[in-house]
Design a protein around this motif. Structure first.
Motif, PDB file in Angstrom:
ATOM      1  N   ASP A 193       0.848  -1.185   0.000  1.00  0.00           N
ATOM      2  CA  ASP A 193       0.000   0.000   0.000  1.00  0.00           C
ATOM      3  C   ASP A 193       0.887   1.239   0.000  1.00  0.00           C
ATOM      4  O   ASP A 193       1.890   1.279   0.720  1.00  0.00           O
ATOM      5  N   GLU A 194       0.504   2.247  -0.780  1.00  0.00           N
ATOM      6  CA  GLU A 194       1.203   3.521  -0.728  1.00  0.00           C
ATOM      7  C   GLU A 194       0.696   4.274   0.492  1.00  0.00           C
ATOM      8  O   GLU A 194      -0.487   4.590   0.592  1.00  0.00           O
ATOM      9  N   ILE A 195       1.607   4.541   1.448  1.00  0.00           N
ATOM     10  CA  ILE A 195       1.183   5.188   2.695  1.00  0.00           C
ATOM     11  C   ILE A 195       1.352   6.700   2.639  1.00  0.00           C
ATOM     12  O   ILE A 195       0.633   7.428   3.310  1.00  0.00           O
ATOM     13  N   THR A 196       2.311   7.175   1.870  1.00  0.00           N
ATOM     14  CA  THR A 196       2.487   8.590   1.564  1.00  0.00           C
ATOM     15  C   THR A 196       3.057   8.645   0.154  1.00  0.00           C
ATOM     16  O   THR A 196       3.576   7.633  -0.341  1.00  0.00           O
ATOM     17  N   PRO A 197       3.004   9.784  -0.506  1.00  0.00           N
ATOM     18  CA  PRO A 197       3.587   9.851  -1.850  1.00  0.00           C
ATOM     19  C   PRO A 197       5.063   9.441  -1.832  1.00  0.00           C
ATOM     20  O   PRO A 197       5.862   9.982  -1.065  1.00  0.00           O
ATOM     21  N   GLY A 198       5.398   8.428  -2.619  1.00  0.00           N
ATOM     22  CA  GLY A 198       6.772   7.952  -2.703  1.00  0.00           C
ATOM     23  C   GLY A 198       7.152   6.912  -1.674  1.00  0.00           C
ATOM     24  O   GLY A 198       8.273   6.415  -1.679  1.00  0.00           O
ATOM     25  N   THR A 199       6.243   6.553  -0.759  1.00  0.00           N
ATOM     26  CA  THR A 199       6.544   5.534   0.251  1.00  0.00           C
ATOM     27  C   THR A 199       5.499   4.422   0.171  1.00  0.00           C
ATOM     28  O   THR A 199       4.304   4.673   0.255  1.00  0.00           O
ATOM     29  N   VAL A 200       5.999   3.202   0.005  1.00  0.00           N
ATOM     30  CA  VAL A 200       5.133   2.025  -0.085  1.00  0.00           C
ATOM     31  C   VAL A 200       5.435   1.105   1.086  1.00  0.00           C
ATOM     32  O   VAL A 200       6.598   0.806   1.366  1.00  0.00           O
ATOM     33  N   ARG A 201       4.398   0.672   1.781  1.00  0.00           N
ATOM     34  CA  ARG A 201       4.557  -0.289   2.875  1.00  0.00           C
ATOM     35  C   ARG A 201       4.258  -1.681   2.327  1.00  0.00           C
ATOM     36  O   ARG A 201       3.216  -1.928   1.722  1.00  0.00           O
ATOM     37  N   ILE A 202       5.207  -2.586   2.538  1.00  0.00           N
ATOM     38  CA  ILE A 202       5.092  -3.978   2.095  1.00  0.00           C
ATOM     39  C   ILE A 202       4.883  -4.850   3.323  1.00  0.00           C
ATOM     40  O   ILE A 202       5.555  -4.679   4.337  1.00  0.00           O
ATOM     41  N   GLN A 203       3.974  -5.799   3.208  1.00  0.00           N
ATOM     42  CA  GLN A 203       3.787  -6.790   4.255  1.00  0.00           C
ATOM     43  C   GLN A 203       3.973  -8.159   3.605  1.00  0.00           C
ATOM     44  O   GLN A 203       3.244  -8.528   2.680  1.00  0.00           O
ATOM     45  N   ALA A 204       5.009  -8.872   4.062  1.00  0.00           N
ATOM     46  CA  ALA A 204       5.339 -10.178   3.494  1.00  0.00           C
ATOM     47  C   ALA A 204       4.966 -11.269   4.490  1.00  0.00           C
ATOM     48  O   ALA A 204       5.223 -11.145   5.689  1.00  0.00           O
ATOM     49  N   PHE A 205       4.365 -12.337   3.983  1.00  0.00           N
ATOM     50  CA  PHE A 205       3.946 -13.463   4.804  1.00  0.00           C
ATOM     51  C   PHE A 205       4.785 -14.676   4.413  1.00  0.00           C
ATOM     52  O   PHE A 205       4.828 -15.061   3.248  1.00  0.00           O
ATOM     53  N   ASN A 206       5.463 -15.254   5.394  1.00  0.00           N
ATOM     54  CA  ASN A 206       6.329 -16.408   5.139  1.00  0.00           C
ATOM     55  C   ASN A 206       5.831 -17.602   5.947  1.00  0.00           C
ATOM     56  O   ASN A 206       5.820 -17.559   7.182  1.00  0.00           O
ATOM     57  N   LEU A 207       5.420 -18.662   5.265  1.00  0.00           N
ATOM     58  CA  LEU A 207       4.934 -19.869   5.916  1.00  0.00           C
ATOM     59  C   LEU A 207       6.039 -20.913   5.878  1.00  0.00           C
ATOM     60  O   LEU A 207       6.539 -21.269   4.802  1.00  0.00           O
ATOM     61  N   PHE A 208       6.430 -21.419   7.046  1.00  0.00           N
ATOM     62  CA  PHE A 208       7.431 -22.467   7.149  1.00  0.00           C
ATOM     63  C   PHE A 208       6.703 -23.804   7.260  1.00  0.00           C
ATOM     64  O   PHE A 208       6.033 -24.090   8.262  1.00  0.00           O
ATOM     65  N   LEU A 209       6.803 -24.607   6.195  1.00  0.00           N
ATOM     66  CA  LEU A 209       6.007 -25.828   6.086  1.00  0.00           C
ATOM     67  C   LEU A 209       6.323 -26.852   7.169  1.00  0.00           C
ATOM     68  O   LEU A 209       5.421 -27.539   7.644  1.00  0.00           O
TER      69      LEU A 209
END
Length: 77
Positions: free
Chosen positions: A4-20
């Motif tokens: 999601d773009e939280i401010t102009p020029g800044t994007v917040r990434i949320q990564a989900f990692n599943l360990f099988l």
């Protein structure tokens, strides 16, 4: 992954990692900032670096304003 773009020029990434093997899910949040060429150049200069070149890709193609990447070559003073 979510972004999601939280401010102009800044994007917040949320990564989900599943360990099988364990079933554990680790969620990581981080922000990416997209800045203009002049701002990066000025920050490098103020941090005592001399910018030798700026390329538009890893093949050393000269930077153009429409490039999707900036590769700086800088040396410490």
């Amino acid at each position: 992954m979510a972004a999601d773009e939280i401010t102009p020029g800044t994007v917040r990434i949320q990564a989900f990692n599943l360990f099988l093997e364990t079933g554990e899910t680790v969620v990581e949040d981080f922000d990416l900032q997209f800045r203009e060429l002049d701002a990066i150049h000025a920050d490098l200069e103020s941090a005592s670096f001399t910018v030798e070149a700026v390329y538009g890709d890893w093949n050393r193609t000269l930077f153009q304003e429409d490039a999707s990447l900036m590769v700086f070559v800088a040396t410490a003073r």
